[in-house]
Structure formats: C-alpha cells, structure tokens
Design a protein around this motif. Structure first.
Motif, PDB file in Angstrom:
ATOM      1  N   CYS A 230       0.819  -1.213   0.000  1.00  9.46           N
ATOM      2  CA  CYS A 230       0.000   0.000   0.000  1.00  9.46           C
ATOM      3  C   CYS A 230       0.853   1.263   0.000  1.00  9.46           C
ATOM      4  O   CYS A 230       1.983   1.267   0.479  1.00  9.46           O
ATOM      5  CB  CYS A 230      -0.913   0.023   1.223  1.00  9.46           C
ATOM      6  SG  CYS A 230      -2.109  -1.303   1.241  1.00  9.46           S
ATOM      7  N   VAL A 231       0.255   2.306  -0.503  1.00 10.27           N
ATOM      8  CA  VAL A 231       0.864   3.635  -0.487  1.00 10.27           C
ATOM      9  C   VAL A 231       1.301   3.995   0.932  1.00 10.27           C
ATOM     10  O   VAL A 231       2.380   4.546   1.136  1.00 10.27           O
ATOM     11  CB  VAL A 231      -0.136   4.674  -1.053  1.00 10.27           C
ATOM     12  CG1 VAL A 231       0.278   6.087  -0.704  1.00 10.27           C
ATOM     13  CG2 VAL A 231      -0.277   4.501  -2.560  1.00 10.27           C
ATOM     14  N   SER A 232       0.484   3.636   1.916  1.00  9.10           N
ATOM     15  CA  SER A 232       0.797   3.987   3.309  1.00  9.10           C
ATOM     16  C   SER A 232       2.111   3.371   3.785  1.00  9.10           C
ATOM     17  O   SER A 232       2.727   3.880   4.719  1.00  9.10           O
ATOM     18  CB  SER A 232      -0.342   3.582   4.236  1.00  9.10           C
ATOM     19  OG  SER A 232      -0.562   2.181   4.166  1.00  9.10           O
ATOM     20  N   ASP A 233       2.563   2.292   3.130  1.00  7.93           N
ATOM     21  CA  ASP A 233       3.831   1.656   3.504  1.00  7.93           C
ATOM     22  C   ASP A 233       5.039   2.463   3.047  1.00  7.93           C
ATOM     23  O   ASP A 233       6.144   2.242   3.526  1.00  7.93           O
ATOM     24  CB  ASP A 233       3.923   0.248   2.907  1.00  7.93           C
ATOM     25  CG  ASP A 233       2.866  -0.692   3.447  1.00  7.93           C
ATOM     26  OD1 ASP A 233       2.454  -0.528   4.614  1.00  7.93           O
ATOM     27  OD2 ASP A 233       2.432  -1.584   2.685  1.00  7.93           O
ATOM     28  N   PHE A 234       4.842   3.366   2.089  1.00  8.10           N
ATOM     29  CA  PHE A 234       5.967   4.076   1.492  1.00  8.10           C
ATOM     30  C   PHE A 234       5.844   5.594   1.528  1.00  8.10           C
ATOM     31  O   PHE A 234       6.789   6.297   1.217  1.00  8.10           O
ATOM     32  CB  PHE A 234       6.176   3.619   0.043  1.00  8.10           C
ATOM     33  CG  PHE A 234       6.637   2.200  -0.032  1.00  8.10           C
ATOM     34  CD1 PHE A 234       7.977   1.890   0.092  1.00  8.10           C
ATOM     35  CD2 PHE A 234       5.724   1.175  -0.176  1.00  8.10           C
ATOM     36  CE1 PHE A 234       8.403   0.576   0.056  1.00  8.10           C
ATOM     37  CE2 PHE A 234       6.148  -0.144  -0.209  1.00  8.10           C
ATOM     38  CZ  PHE A 234       7.486  -0.453  -0.092  1.00  8.10           C
ATOM     39  N   MET A 235       4.684   6.121   1.911  1.00  8.59           N
ATOM     40  CA  MET A 235       4.483   7.573   1.898  1.00  8.59           C
ATOM     41  C   MET A 235       5.289   8.251   3.001  1.00  8.59           C
ATOM     42  O   MET A 235       5.602   7.647   4.011  1.00  8.59           O
ATOM     43  CB  MET A 235       3.001   7.913   2.048  1.00  8.59           C
ATOM     44  CG  MET A 235       2.414   7.609   3.401  1.00  8.59           C
ATOM     45  SD  MET A 235       0.647   7.973   3.437  1.00  8.59           S
ATOM     46  CE  MET A 235       0.308   7.775   5.183  1.00  8.59           C
ATOM     47  N   SER A 236       5.609   9.500   2.769  1.00 10.11           N
ATOM     48  CA  SER A 236       6.279  10.312   3.782  1.00 10.11           C
ATOM     49  C   SER A 236       5.219  10.941   4.680  1.00 10.11           C
ATOM     50  O   SER A 236       4.172  11.357   4.198  1.00 10.11           O
ATOM     51  CB  SER A 236       7.076  11.435   3.115  1.00 10.11           C
ATOM     52  OG  SER A 236       8.042  10.907   2.256  1.00 10.11           O
ATOM     53  N   THR A 237       5.508  11.001   5.955  1.00  8.71           N
ATOM     54  CA  THR A 237       4.553  11.611   6.884  1.00  8.71           C
ATOM     55  C   THR A 237       5.133  12.835   7.585  1.00  8.71           C
ATOM     56  O   THR A 237       4.401  13.604   8.185  1.00  8.71           O
ATOM     57  CB  THR A 237       4.085  10.588   7.942  1.00  8.71           C
ATOM     58  OG1 THR A 237       5.226  10.045   8.611  1.00  8.71           O
ATOM     59  CG2 THR A 237       3.284   9.460   7.292  1.00  8.71           C
TER      60      THR A 237
ATOM     61  N   VAL B   3      -2.373  13.560   5.663  1.00  6.04           N
ATOM     62  CA  VAL B   3      -1.710  12.555   6.502  1.00  6.04           C
ATOM     63  C   VAL B   3      -0.369  12.108   5.935  1.00  6.04           C
ATOM     64  O   VAL B   3       0.400  11.436   6.609  1.00  6.04           O
ATOM     65  CB  VAL B   3      -2.616  11.324   6.736  1.00  6.04           C
ATOM     66  CG1 VAL B   3      -3.853  11.699   7.535  1.00  6.04           C
ATOM     67  CG2 VAL B   3      -2.997  10.639   5.427  1.00  6.04           C
ATOM     68  N   GLY B   4      -0.097  12.473   4.663  1.00 12.21           N
ATOM     69  CA  GLY B   4       1.166  12.069   4.072  1.00 12.21           C
ATOM     70  C   GLY B   4       1.278  12.540   2.643  1.00 12.21           C
ATOM     71  O   GLY B   4       0.419  13.265   2.134  1.00 12.21           O
ATOM     72  N   GLN B   5       2.352  12.093   2.024  1.00  8.35           N
ATOM     73  CA  GLN B   5       2.615  12.459   0.637  1.00  8.35           C
ATOM     74  C   GLN B   5       3.400  11.324  -0.003  1.00  8.35           C
ATOM     75  O   GLN B   5       4.285  10.746   0.620  1.00  8.35           O
ATOM     76  CB  GLN B   5       3.426  13.750   0.611  1.00  8.35           C
ATOM     77  CG  GLN B   5       3.798  14.228  -0.766  1.00  8.35           C
ATOM     78  CD  GLN B   5       4.493  15.575  -0.686  1.00  8.35           C
ATOM     79  OE1 GLN B   5       3.835  16.596  -0.631  1.00  8.35           O
ATOM     80  NE2 GLN B   5       5.807  15.584  -0.653  1.00  8.35           N
ATOM     81  N   LEU B   6       3.063  11.005  -1.238  1.00 14.59           N
ATOM     82  CA  LEU B   6       3.794   9.991  -1.981  1.00 14.59           C
ATOM     83  C   LEU B   6       4.490  10.668  -3.151  1.00 14.59           C
ATOM     84  O   LEU B   6       3.850  11.391  -3.918  1.00 14.59           O
ATOM     85  CB  LEU B   6       2.843   8.906  -2.508  1.00 14.59           C
ATOM     86  CG  LEU B   6       3.533   7.709  -3.163  1.00 14.59           C
ATOM     87  CD1 LEU B   6       4.172   6.835  -2.082  1.00 14.59           C
ATOM     88  CD2 LEU B   6       2.557   6.900  -3.994  1.00 14.59           C
ATOM     89  N   SER B   7       5.786  10.442  -3.262  1.00 17.43           N
ATOM     90  CA  SER B   7       6.554  11.032  -4.357  1.00 17.43           C
ATOM     91  C   SER B   7       6.957   9.938  -5.339  1.00 17.43           C
ATOM     92  O   SER B   7       6.857   8.745  -5.044  1.00 17.43           O
ATOM     93  CB  SER B   7       7.812  11.717  -3.813  1.00 17.43           C
ATOM     94  OG  SER B   7       8.709  10.744  -3.320  1.00 17.43           O
TER      95      SER B   7
END
Length: 155
Positions: free
Chosen positions: A22-29, A133-137
C-alpha cells in the motif's frame, strides 16, 4: 562407458504469497507544509532549505487547501519581472494549485505509479477525512519497486 546425467523432477516454483503493498507503507509523513497567507518568497526559501520541489498548503487544522511547487514559484518570478511587480507581495493562495489531486493511503503503490504517469505530477498528497496525513513522491514509488524486486508484480 559414457557418463549418464540424471536430472530429477523439478519442484514447482514457490509462489510468494504477498499482501498488497500500500501507499501507506511508502508515503512520507514528516512533511514540510505551507500556509496560504505566506509569501511566495517564503515558500522559495523553504523549498531550497529542505531541498524539495513542492509542498502541500494546509490550514491550522491540517486540512489540505492545495499544493505549491517550484513551477508555481517560477511563474511568480516571471510574472513579477514582466509586470515589474515586487516579488515578495504575492501570497501562496494566489499561486497555489487548488483542488489538488490526491490518492488514497490504501491504494496499491503500483497503481499509484500509473497515476504518476497519467497526471505527470512529482507528488500526490494523501488525505484522510480531509486532513493531510502524508505524501507519496515518485522516488517513494521507485523505492517500493526496489523493495519488490524479485517478487511477482501481481498483487
């Protein structure tokens, strides 16, 4: 007498049972964010200080209002020169991109990669109930791909 070669029966390849990545495993918080009442000059300083190419604009309750990027700042520089305006009197709310495209934290990270290609963005904000809650790059997706190296791309 010749040497005989014997190959035994080959075992079936082991199938890796993997949970969705999931995105949540790799997103920056731990994000650098900006406020709508900051100047574009302050944003430029923040982007350079943190070596980032853009950031989310939030209110005091962490509600996502938009995003602002190096490109938005470059447009401000260009417009300021063209119209002979001071660079530090323009607020983020005038330059930010409103109605930012977001992705869900539960999305498969490989599906997120497709969104990057479709939209040609460098980053996507991750919002839950309106709150950032986060950001995915793109580099987060590359990191995920390296972590998945050797596994099946099927999830």
């Amino acid at each position: 007498m010749g040497i005989k070669s014997f190959q035994g029966r080959r075992a079936e390849p082991e199938k890796v049972a993997s949970a969705p990545i999931c995105v949540s495993d790799f997103m920056s918080t731990d994000l650098v964010t900006f406020k709508k009442d900051q100047t574009v000059f302050e944003v430029m300083e923040g982007l350079l200080k943190h070596n980032i190419s853009g950031g989310c604009v939030v209110d005091d309750d962490q509600n996502l209002l938009g995003v602002i990027s190096e490109g938005d700042c470059m447009k401000h520089i260009s417009d300021s020169r063209y119209y002979n305006m001071p660079m530090d009197d323009n607020l983020v709310e005038k330059r930010m991109t409103c109605n930012a495209v977001t992705i869900d934290a539960d999305m498969n990270v490989l599906d997120a990669a497709k969104k990057f290609i479709e939209h040609r963005f460098r980053r996507f904000p991750i919002v839950k109930e309106g709150k950032l809650v986060g950001q995915l790059s793109q580099s987060d997706v590359l990191r995920a791909a390296l972590d998945l190296k050797g596994q099946s791309w099927q999830f």
